[in-house]
Design an enzyme around this catalytic site. Structure first.
Site, PDB file in Angstrom:
ATOM      1  N   CYS A 105      59.303   1.024 -33.056  1.00  0.00           N
ATOM      2  CA  CYS A 105      58.898   0.902 -31.653  1.00  0.00           C
ATOM      3  C   CYS A 105      59.960   1.402 -30.661  1.00  0.00           C
ATOM      4  CB  CYS A 105      58.471  -0.541 -31.376  1.00  0.00           C
ATOM      5  SG  CYS A 105      57.367  -0.670 -29.953  1.00  0.00           S
ATOM      6  N   ARG A 134      48.596  -2.542 -22.235  1.00  0.00           N
ATOM      7  CA  ARG A 134      49.525  -2.414 -23.359  1.00  0.00           C
ATOM      8  C   ARG A 134      48.701  -2.259 -24.629  1.00  0.00           C
ATOM      9  NH1 ARG A 134      54.755  -3.401 -22.653  1.00  0.00           N
ATOM     10  NH2 ARG A 134      55.158  -3.878 -24.833  1.00  0.00           N
ATOM     11  N   HIS A 173      55.401  -3.351 -36.057  1.00  0.00           N
ATOM     12  CA  HIS A 173      56.251  -4.540 -36.206  1.00  0.00           C
ATOM     13  C   HIS A 173      55.571  -5.425 -37.246  1.00  0.00           C
ATOM     14  CE1 HIS A 173      58.686  -4.035 -32.521  1.00  0.00           C
ATOM     15  NE2 HIS A 173      57.595  -3.665 -31.896  1.00  0.00           N
TER      16      HIS A 173
HETATM   17  N1  GLN Z   1      59.576  -0.993 -24.376  1.00  0.00           N
HETATM   18  C1  GLN Z   1      58.747  -0.263 -25.228  1.00  0.00           C
HETATM   19  C2  GLN Z   1      57.267  -0.224 -24.873  1.00  0.00           C
HETATM   20  O1  GLN Z   1      56.733  -1.195 -24.341  1.00  0.00           O
HETATM   21  C3  GLN Z   1      58.984  -0.766 -26.646  1.00  0.00           C
HETATM   22  C4  GLN Z   1      58.334  -2.098 -26.971  1.00  0.00           C
HETATM   23  C5  GLN Z   1      58.674  -2.599 -28.357  1.00  0.00           C
HETATM   24  O2  GLN Z   1      59.670  -2.200 -28.952  1.00  0.00           O
HETATM   25  N2  GLN Z   1      57.881  -3.508 -28.860  1.00  0.00           N
HETATM   26  O3  GLN Z   1      56.647   0.795 -25.093  1.00  0.00           O
END
Ligand code: GLN
Length: 254
Positions: free
Chosen positions: A96, A133, A202
């Site tokens: 990520c 998101r 993840h």
């Molecule tokens: N900040 C990044 C995003 O929101 C990575 C998020 C994460 O590593 N879970 O795209």
């Protein structure tokens, strides 16, 4: 012969979300159960170049934008070494935020640009505060593993605002079966460059995907010892039950 792998855990304090540290535990245990010695080097802010260079496998997890910015500034000073290692085929897994950092840039929701290390041919943009998101469980199909079960799926949990787009000089890690992946549009997930793997998964990714964990261990041993080192089989019934359970939640039977 006694085998040993040194694992470099990049920024364990700042870059570790949604169970990412489980990847380190998974690699460590799967090696130790087979009599392969493991040393884990925690490489935090101000890390020593010699420590970084001594690693046989690198791992960096995800983070929120704030931590990503701090790490990006620190890592810039070591960019050449990291690039050299990646170009020299040192295996690594970057999840990520870490995956985004290896690319050209990450554009935050407010338009601020966090410069990437420019090692991987990709860029990431967050389309803005009003965009959703990309959150949830995910199943992808990847052709990289030649596992005895012929299992080519990878499962995980994603949560990112950034949308990643791959350039021409990089391969995808897999195709999205269910979930969002790199950008929620083109059905690609993650990236592969030499022996480096970037992914949004993840969860953590490795305990639920034991074939991928072993693939990374094999690659690391092969790079270090310049020969294939057979891995003795482990009882992975729990790991595969977890893998299948995630797929089942998404309506996919494996
Ligand atoms: N900040 C990044 C995003 O929101 C990575 C998020 C994460 O590593 N879970 O795209």
């Amino acid at each position: 012969m006694n085998y040993k792998l040194t694992i470099g855990w990049l920024f364990p304090e700042l870059m570790s979300t949604y169970g990412d540290r489980g990847n380190i535990i998974c690699i460590q245990k799967r090696c130790e159960w087979r009599g392969i010695n493991i040393e884990i080097l925690k490489l935090d802010l101000g890390l020593k170049i010699d420590d970084l260079r001594s690693c046989d496998f690198l791992f960096m997890g995800g983070a929120q934008d704030l931590q990503q910015k701090i790490v990006s500034e620190d890592l810039r000073k070591k960019r050449e070494i990291l690039k050299e290692m990646i170009e020299d085929n040192v295996p690594g897994l970057y999840i990520c935020g870490a995956y985004q950092l290896l690319g050209k840039y990450y554009k935050e929701a407010d338009g601020t640009i966090i410069e990437g290390l420019g090692i991987l041919d990709l860029y990431t943009e967050n389309p803005g505060e009003n965009s959703k998101r990309l959150i949830g469980n995910i199943v992808i199909e990847s052709g990289i593993m030649n596992h005895e079960l012929r299992q080519n799926t990878l499962v995980g949990f994603e949560n990112h605002g950034g949308r990643t787009y791959l350039g021409k000089n990089i391969r995808l890690l897999g195709k999205v079966i269910k979930g969002f992946g790199n950008n929620g549009e083109d059905k690609t997930e993650g990236a592969i460059y030499k022996n480096s793997f970037g992914s949004y998964l993840h969860g953590p990714i490795l305990p639920k995907n034991p074939h991928f964990a072993d693939y990374l261990i094999s690659l690391s041993l092969k790079e270090k010892y310049k020969k294939s080192v057979p891995l003795s089989p482990l009882d992975d019934s729990l790991e595969w039950a977890a893998h299948k359970a995630i797929a089942k939640r998404l309506g996919i039977s494996i």
